[in-house]
Write a protein that holds these residues in place. Structure first.
Motif: not given
Length: 136
Positions: A1-6, A18-26, A71-75, A128-134
């Protein structure tokens, strides 16, 4: 998975996100601000913050799915709420909780910000809701 939440030790806990998301995808996915409207533009839940939060999140889920994401891919999520006051948090969270299982929104949520604004693009729009995913 490209996103890690912690949520590292030393950060405020517990919180509903979560306070932090780490994304490694392209592949980056940005879902524009979603509001409580049906696809044909008809307003959903006028005057009801919980109902509008739920519908805006449903619409966000549709946008994510269109890009092959969940939502599992959301940063990060950003919520804008009109005339915000701390006593509105119960209604806000009721909307989140009402739809979380339906749309696959994890608990805790991805990192999120709630920003109070005076007004959104039309008088009946409360949130209004915005989402950023990877993705990989």
């Amino acid at each position: 998975m490209a996103v890690q939440h912690l949520t590292p030790q030393g950060m405020l806990q517990p919180v509903p996100y979560h306070h932090v998301a780490v994304g490694t995808g392209a592949k980056h996915v940005h879902v524009s601000g979603q509001v409580a409207r049906q696809a044909d533009g008809v307003p959903v839940a006028p005057g009801d913050l919980a109902g509008q939060v739920a519908q805006a999140l449903r619409n966000t889920a549709v946008g994510l799915a269109g890009a092959g994401a969940t939502f599992g891919d959301v940063l990060r999520l950003t919520f804008y709420v009109t005339r915000w006051a701390p006593e509105k948090i119960g209604d806000f969270m009721a909307g989140v909780e009402a739809v979380a299982e339906e749309i696959g929104l994890p608990a805790p949520m991805p990192p999120a910000s709630l920003i109070g604004v005076e007004y959104l693009f039309e008088p009946d729009v409360l949130v209004e809701v915005e989402a950023t995913a990877i993705l990989d």
